[in-house]
Design an enzyme around this catalytic site. Structure first.
Site, PDB file in Angstrom:
ATOM      1  N   SER A 112       6.617 -43.608 -20.415  1.00  0.00           N
ATOM      2  CA  SER A 112       5.502 -42.552 -20.135  1.00  0.00           C
ATOM      3  C   SER A 112       5.101 -42.783 -18.584  1.00  0.00           C
ATOM      4  CB  SER A 112       4.224 -42.725 -21.105  1.00  0.00           C
ATOM      5  OG  SER A 112       3.161 -41.844 -20.578  1.00  0.00           O
TER       6      SER A 112
ATOM      7  N   TYR B 185       7.006 -34.192 -23.260  1.00  0.00           N
ATOM      8  CA  TYR B 185       5.502 -33.839 -23.479  1.00  0.00           C
ATOM      9  C   TYR B 185       4.806 -34.342 -22.146  1.00  0.00           C
ATOM     10  CZ  TYR B 185       4.333 -38.508 -24.314  1.00  0.00           C
ATOM     11  OH  TYR B 185       4.388 -39.873 -24.244  1.00  0.00           O
TER      12      TYR B 185
ATOM     13  N   CYS C 287       1.405 -39.458 -18.633  1.00  0.00           N
ATOM     14  CA  CYS C 287       0.189 -39.529 -19.209  1.00  0.00           C
ATOM     15  C   CYS C 287      -0.715 -39.898 -17.901  1.00  0.00           C
ATOM     16  CB  CYS C 287      -0.237 -40.798 -20.152  1.00  0.00           C
ATOM     17  SG  CYS C 287       0.267 -42.453 -19.503  1.00  0.00           S
TER      18      CYS C 287
ATOM     19  N   ARG D 298      -2.855   3.116   8.665  1.00  0.00           N
ATOM     20  CA  ARG D 298      -3.404   1.863   8.198  1.00  0.00           C
ATOM     21  C   ARG D 298      -2.122   0.942   8.151  1.00  0.00           C
ATOM     22  NH1 ARG D 298      -6.561   4.938   4.121  1.00  0.00           N
ATOM     23  NH2 ARG D 298      -8.598   4.233   4.317  1.00  0.00           N
TER      24      ARG D 298
ATOM     25  N   MET E 146      -4.006  -5.651  11.880  1.00  0.00           N
ATOM     26  CA  MET E 146      -4.720  -4.671  12.254  1.00  0.00           C
ATOM     27  C   MET E 146      -5.075  -3.966  11.053  1.00  0.00           C
ATOM     28  SD  MET E 146      -3.869  -1.194  14.181  1.00  0.00           S
ATOM     29  CE  MET E 146      -4.227  -0.206  12.677  1.00  0.00           C
TER      30      MET E 146
ATOM     31  N   GLY F 255      -6.018 -10.440   8.860  1.00  0.00           N
ATOM     32  CA  GLY F 255      -5.660 -10.846  10.321  1.00  0.00           C
ATOM     33  C   GLY F 255      -4.556  -9.820  10.896  1.00  0.00           C
TER      34      GLY F 255
ATOM     35  N   HIS G 249     -14.102 -31.903   4.398  1.00  0.00           N
ATOM     36  CA  HIS G 249     -14.104 -33.014   3.684  1.00  0.00           C
ATOM     37  C   HIS G 249     -14.677 -32.984   2.362  1.00  0.00           C
ATOM     38  CE1 HIS G 249     -16.342 -36.846   2.634  1.00  0.00           C
ATOM     39  NE2 HIS G 249     -15.262 -37.430   2.784  1.00  0.00           N
TER      40      HIS G 249
ATOM     41  N   LYS H 221       0.947  -1.301  -0.051  1.00  0.00           N
ATOM     42  CA  LYS H 221      -0.102   0.026  -0.062  1.00  0.00           C
ATOM     43  C   LYS H 221       0.909   1.396   0.124  1.00  0.00           C
ATOM     44  CE  LYS H 221      -3.644  -0.180   2.502  1.00  0.00           C
ATOM     45  NZ  LYS H 221      -4.156  -0.728   3.746  1.00  0.00           N
TER      46      LYS H 221
ATOM     47  N   ARG I   1      -4.812  -0.591  -6.691  1.00  0.00           N
ATOM     48  CA  ARG I   1      -4.058  -2.006  -6.624  1.00  0.00           C
ATOM     49  C   ARG I   1      -4.701  -2.594  -7.987  1.00  0.00           C
ATOM     50  NH1 ARG I   1      -7.607  -4.092  -1.601  1.00  0.00           N
ATOM     51  NH2 ARG I   1      -9.620  -3.442  -2.286  1.00  0.00           N
TER      52      ARG I   1
END
Lengths: 928, 928
Positions: B816, B904, B884, B125, B136, B134, B488, B55, B369
């Site tokens: 592969s 590849y 693959c 700030r 100030m 998280g 989950h 900032k 920003r």
């Protein structure tokens, strides 16, 4: 000479050419007396064996030692290789060197090759560096023809002997040199016996043999299209070529492939003056060992026959005399033989197996080699020879093979009983040990008899297939009539430690009438008792007693204590109970490398608690069950710690998937179905109630079993994964370990607990467990008021653990390779499935050189272990690294462990002595 | 100044001390106008951001660019670190540098901090290098006290504004600096509203706010035990310290741990003159983007509110005006803003998200920003900016994240429909894409509706557990009221590509009444339609239409073609059918890296033949079935070859265990039981006969299924093991490949077949297959009269194959990596079991940092791949190496493949565009 020797003339010509062209011609032929010359060419003793073959080198050796050996010479392996490379032509000057050598024999014996007046006969034998079946073996009596035969009769006055010898030459030459099958020769002898009205060859007359000799020549002509060569040199030349060619015979190549013998060694040819043990009652022939091959005792052991030939001793038709009786019959010869035996032992530093012939009172040694012996004898001889100053300790330790120690660890058929029992059948000795049981002719019967009736069973099959494995597992031992050393039966038997005799070709098994026979006469019915000797590949009828060899015999103890001084690797044992630990210590273990705590869970009285733990619906419920297990496990551990006072004890936390502690799914389904059918026939309410109760329990189990069901349990929720998911179990086990350790320490026991976490694949799993462990350990030690030192470590049994061993060694103070699982994951093979399936086929077809579950796969699993050790020690230089898989007791694998610099191997108590010796061997290999 | 500034005096003292003691004192404080000085200290732009925070750096940047920014200064991150290291004391001279900086602001604004006559208010700030929740956040209106407030009222004639500002200071200071919860403040406002008889804060009077300000001070005293500081310098000092301390707050540390941000960066503090958008109708405040964040179009996009504060725009209470309306309201300001937006874009080379305030006609920029945008906009902006000369091609390619391309590959909720639809609920956007279906409140219902009724289902649960996985798999999407990004539900949804919105806290699900509500008023019943936007984490009522984004849009094509020029890795696709291959080519695939031949076996009309093949009792019977499959497979391959004219096609021989082609064991058992029960009710012979026939077939199947049953099929008889055991299948498949290749080649197609053997763990397996292949290939090419070039290779999917890659590369012409199986075996994890079980728990608990089946585990599996590549290329330098497994389409994994030097990656056709971009990113990372 009555016949013209074209072969000799050819030789002379080529000699003239050869020596003119190249006076420094290469030496192809060595008289037995020219061993120094061979040494000059070949360098060391091993070089001489490469050059002259084992047999030739020994003959030359004996000659130098002054042992009476019939004069002769060796055509070198180099000559063989040159012959084969040169389009099957003898290399330049070789043949005239042979002729010169024959001349030299003639001079030293006063006999002349092909001369009817003073005939010289020779034998021609192959002899490669390593003993090898499948090659041309022996042609005797070379040098005989019609004229020589007549001359010999004049000299010996024994026409029967001469024509018997002559026909043997023609027969051997025909079968061995020209490849004519033996059957037509043997058939003719049979016809002649009938004609003569006799039943034994010994009763045929001189005229019979003379007639047969002529007939044999006709067979040669008929089958080979050539006349039997009457020229002795031609005989010698063809026999020599036959030996050379046999190096590349199909069976010889196959054998070399299997035994790992190089194909470029070539074979030598040994040509030696014939001597005869059947030239009258002052002649004899025999074989003897310099020590007792069964017990190892220092005494001559062997047999001889008066007025006989070597074949007669082997054939066993006539009753032989013990070698000791030679002392009465001819004390001078006996004493000479005894002193030769001692001389040869001193020279070879080993027990000798000698063939000898006494020709008209004169002793000749025909061959000597290191004698085959039992494991028991091997150990005793090695120790005795050190005491006698014949060998040093390192040689003694190096000479006994670790596998031989196995003999002392398994029951064997009782020797006394064997003396009184005839061998019923012999086959291949593919899996050692003794087994006694009732014959069962199929796998289902074998399993049913063993499991349901509690019978001991020997499974008998023509051959086995994967479908038969359940029966093989239930049986004490296995017998088959077909298959070789890598047959399915052989592989499976070895794999599961079942004694087995396979490939008993003459055994006829009739699966319909459920009986078998070997002679078509006596029959063994299913259910009859059989006894097997897997060490020697023998089957006996009846229920023979077995005995346990004495592991504590002085010779073995001495040898193993020497091995202990040599080895670098520690030898620990896997033991789950105090009794196992005590036994392991007796066998020489220096620690417990693996205590499988779950084995304690499987005990009958504990299973209900374990099941409660698994079936628990809440953590509280689970905790209750776990609390009940705590004192039981504490007692287990305390017993183990007491037994191992002063030595480390590695305790592995619970490993197998939980469903293993519940009834099998299939069983539950079957039981439920049965109960429901039964219900329909119940009449009383109480009966129905009881059945309903049973149904409910089973349904409850089934539900949990299905919830725990995994597609691939081997790779599922087990090992550390269980410990992470159910910290209560980890806490209980750790608490039991430390409560036990503290309490026995308070009793004065020197306790060294090491807690091991199984199946770790990521260091974070270990960190989670470490936090739990440290908290509990601290708590318990505060409660008990004593500190005990401990280690925290892990198994390395997943490839990722080995690959990230540096990260893992940040947390772990020790590693223990679990090579069973590591082999499964590294190969991507489920052992349970593969060993009953494709793995056996792979081994049979040679796709895998050996079973990676028997010996560590050096290129794959071994490489991964190396990565693990290097990364682990790089992070923590004093990391303790061991192995606790089954490989820990396998000699080949122990060698790999030694090379990898492990601290110890841990194996079953019964394999501890084997491992001690194998570890010493591995250390000796470094010195070489 | 009516109050004594102890803080200021303290500063002055320490300044005197500091400068006397150390004239070259370290610079801790930077005016926004001192950006050059910061650059001198910090080096480059990144260094400036490290020093001043993101900032602060941007504010300094804008100041230099001449953008009107309210004057201010930044206390550096170095000061923060020094403060934290120095027992929470400001470093020497820092505080007097702050005072100097305040002086400088006073000079440039003509206002004085704490002076009631010309009051200067400031905001304070935090601003770290990386945006971080998280910490100030903000305290506004620092500098107000009773005296200053009175002075401001005189100046503004707006007592309501002044006391509203004052109470905001006390409230923010209380909650942010002193950690007092917001509730007591808000409760008091509520009480005051009631007293005043109003419902909105806007309707409270100046007196209300004055009264609340006093009451807020009491709250501060009560909760924090100190008086609200009336000294402006004390306010500033405490706010600065609070920012510093918040760097080490629990949430900040946790966030940094999770986001992988270093803990030693520290935070800067930005202190800036307050400007007010609520000072009358010539004042306003707003936010705007320099381009359209949805479409990427080049036009200002944003909102503003006249006579309002920033919070009001965000709160959404008042209706905002579109930024374009600013043009009418104040054209000069609009034009100034537009030119600032352009200036900032030019400076930052990126679209900007700007906050601005207009104070009495004067425009101030408060923050800029890089703007957040949709995937679509990201792509268009990147391409447009290249065209506009703002960025180069490499920057454009590097800026678009591969995961953003995923947006173009999945259906999305229709934008037009969304405009007319209210959002029902918002939660965490844990798994992208759109899903539409009927709400089902448990897994069994979800599965039953989907499978039996063919319904589309959204599964709704408070949270999910492993038992719910079957329902999640059957559902289109998942909604939960509990759980976070690693719950989950989130993990499973992402794993299986199911759109999901989780953690909708206000959603109340009543499982008993089968309905849910968000406001306690409108209820959604089970079976009602829901629509999910997984990208944004939104749930809508009803069945919204979905649309497929246009993959072929010009911007995307352009971007991907640039990526193609940059990347080194080839991008191939996994495709089993010609249609897949054609799509893959359209998406840019350069070859087929994996054709799973067994997929062709699964087709309905072929299954009877495949089953005959498996059930065959003799080789002949099996051969008959195999022969029938031949022409079918040949046609499959021919289609594939035609589609891939000119490009390589890798065909993998059969891989899965044979039992997969037979009915499931459980099903057979159930069907048999049912049939037997039915039998009892049949009356006619023909019915019974039919049933008996069915029973016989099932019994036959069951027998074979049980014979094929394996404990761990993943590690059982599959892959090359099948080919070795059943050479007929290998021969048929190879014949089909070569017949197809030859025939299409005769048609002029440029065909490049590569035959791949799966699951090799030992080179000998490959040798066996190679012999078979070469014989068949030769035979077929002779028959067809044409030669085609081909390659023979293997998958590396077993650790041992990687460890012995040198041996394997003697035979294989290409590798592969099958990283699915390689991950399973390297981790010792069965994916089927683990992803429904412990693996999800591991991820939730952070034991594993990420799912190794999503992204290649670099330390373990990646290391093994590295060993494989090195050993393989060491043996055969032109070895073609690819991947693959599913990882082939995962950007993180693609980066690893690039680093390993693979030729590849091969992935599903839908991931080909993502892979193209990811491969370019990997190449760009090398350049950096």
């Amino acid at each position: 000479m009555s016949e013209l020797s074209a072969a000799k003339i050819e030789g002379k010509k080529s000699k003239a050419f050869g020596t003119n062209g190249n006076p420094e011609a290469q030496k192809w032929v060595y008289l037995f007396s020219e061993v120094e010359s061979a040494e000059k060419t070949a360098g060391d003793w091993d070089g001489v064996r490469s050059l002259l073959g084992g047999k030739g080198a020994n003959l030359a050796d004996m000659t130098r030692l002054g042992v009476p050996v019939p004069p002769g010479f060796t055509v070198s392996t180099q000559a063989c290789n040159a012959y084969l490379a040169n389009n099957e032509e003898f290399p330049s000057t070789m043949w005239e060197q042979v002729l010169d050598a024959v001349n030299a024999i003639e001079e030293s014996t006063g006999k002349v090759f092909g001369d009817p007046d003073k005939p010289l006969l020779v034998s021609c034998r192959s002899g490669a560096k390593f003993s090898m079946p499948g090659m041309m073996d022996t042609v005797l009596n070379i040098g005989l023809n019609d004229a020589v035969a007549e001359g010999m009769i004049k000299l010996t006055h024994d026409a029967r002997f001469v024509y018997d010898s002559y026909r043997r030459l023609v027969q051997m030459f025909g079968s061995v040199v020209l490849g004519i099958p033996d059957e037509p020769f043997e058939a003719l002898i049979g016809v002649q016996r009938k004609k003569a009205g006799v039943t034994e060859d010994a009763d045929l007359s001189a005229e019979d043999w003379r007639y047969l000799t002529q007939r044999f020549k006709v067979i040669v002509h008929t089958y080979a299209g050539i006349d039997f060569p009457s020229d002795p040199y031609e005989q010698l030349k063809l026999a020599t070529e036959a030996v050379f060619k046999s190096w590349n015979g199909r069976r010889a190549i196959a054998y070399r492939n299997q035994a790992g013998i190089a194909h470029n060694l070539g074979t030598a040819v040994n040509i030696q003056t014939m001597v005869f043990g059947n030239l009258g009652d002052d002649s004899a022939t025999g074989v003897a060992m310099s020590r007792n091959a069964s017990t190892g005792e220092k005494e001559l052991e062997g047999d001889f026959l008066i007025n006989a030939q070597g074949e007669d001793v082997v054939a066993g038709i006539r009753v032989t005399q013990r070698i000791q009786e030679l002392q009465t019959w001819n004390p001078a010869v006996y004493n000479e033989f005894e002193s030769i035996a001692n001389k040869l032992e001193k020279h070879y530093h080993n027990m000798q197996d000698m063939e000898f012939t006494i020709e008209q009172g004169k002793l000749w040694l025909l061959q000597t080699r290191d004698g085959k012996r039992t494991a028991q004898a091997e150990v005793r001889i090695a120790v005795d020879m050190v005491d006698e100053g014949l060998i040093d300790i390192r040689t003694a330790v190096g000479r006994v093979q670790p596998a031989q120690i196995d003999f002392f660890m398994h029951p064997q058929l009782d020797k006394q009983a064997l003396k009184k029992t005839e061998i019923y059948a012999e086959g291949l000795n593919v899996s050692p040990g003794a087994a006694v049981g009732m014959a069962a002719f199929d796998a289902d019967t074998a399993e049913r008899w063993a499991k349901e009736l509690g019978r001991k069973v020997i499974m008998v099959r023509p051959e086995t297939k994967p479908d038969d494995v359940h029966g093989m597992l239930a049986a004490e031992g296995i017998v088959t009539s077909r298959g070789g050393r890598t047959s399915h039966a052989a592989l499976v038997a070895r794999q599961f430690g079942k004694p087995a005799v396979v490939g008993i070709m003459e055994l006829e098994i009739d699966l319909d009438s459920r009986q078998m026979t070997i002679d078509g006469d006596t029959f063994v019915k299913e259910g009859d008792w059989l006894s097997l000797d897997g060490n020697l590949g023998r089957v006996y009828l009846g229920q023979l007693p077995t005995v346990m060899p004495d592991i504590n015999n002085l010779y073995l103890s001495k040898l193993l204590s020497w091995a202990d001084d040599i080895r670098k690797l520690g030898v620990w044992a896997n033991a789950d109970y105090p009794d196992d630990a005590i036994r392991a210590r007796e066998y020489g273990a220096e620690g417990i490398g693996l205590c499988r705590t779950e084995h304690m869970f499987f005990e009958t009285e504990r299973m209900p608690i374990v099941r409660k733990m698994i079936m628990a619906k809440t953590t509280t419920e689970r905790q209750e069950a776990v609390d009940k297990l705590l004192p039981l496990q504490r007692n287990d551990f305390a017993g183990l710690f007491r037994a191992m006072d002063g030595q480390p004890v590695i305790i592995r936390l619970i490993d197998p998937p939980l469903h293993e502690f519940l009834p099998a799914r299939d069983d539950l389904i079957q039981e439920l179905a049965d109960l429901k059918v039964q219900m329909q026939h119940f009449h009383t309410l109480s009966e129905i109630d009881e059945a309903l109760g049973k149904i409910r329990i089973r349904e409850h189990y089934l539900e949990r079993v299905e919830a725990l069901h995994e597609m691939n349990p081997m790779l599922g929720t087990r090992g550390v994964r269980l410990g992470v998911l159910f910290p209560e179990i980890t806490k209980m086990q750790v608490r039991a370990v430390f409560e036990a350790a503290c309490r026995v320490a308070l009793d004065g026991v020197d306790v060294h607990p090491e807690v091991m976490i199984p199946l770790v694949s990521h260091v974070n799993e270990l960190k989670v467990q470490q936090r739990t462990l440290e908290a509990v350990a601290k708590e318990v030690m505060a409660e008990e008021g004593i500190e005990v030192k401990y280690k925290f470590g892990t198994m390395i049994e997943i490839p990722r653990a080995a690959l990230t061993a540096d990260e893992i060694a940040e947390v772990a103070e020790f590693f223990s390779f679990g090579t069973n699982d590591l082999t499964q994951t590294t190969f991507g093979v489920s052992r349970d499935d593969a060993e009953a399936g494709f793995l056996m086929e792979y081994l049979q077809r040679g796709i895998l050189p050996e079973n990676p579950f028997e010996s560590i796969d050096a290129n794959g699993v071994g490489k991964l272990m190396g990565i693990g050790v290097e990364l682990g020690r790089g992070q923590r230089h004093d990391l303790e690294v061991g192995i606790c898989g089954e490989h820990g007791g396998d000699p080949k694998s122990i060698q790999i462990c030694h090379k990898l610099g492990l601290n110890y191997v841990s194996c079953s108590p019964f394999r501890v002595p084997i491992a001690r010796l194998a570890a010493a061997h591995a250390a000796l290999a470094d010195e070489a």
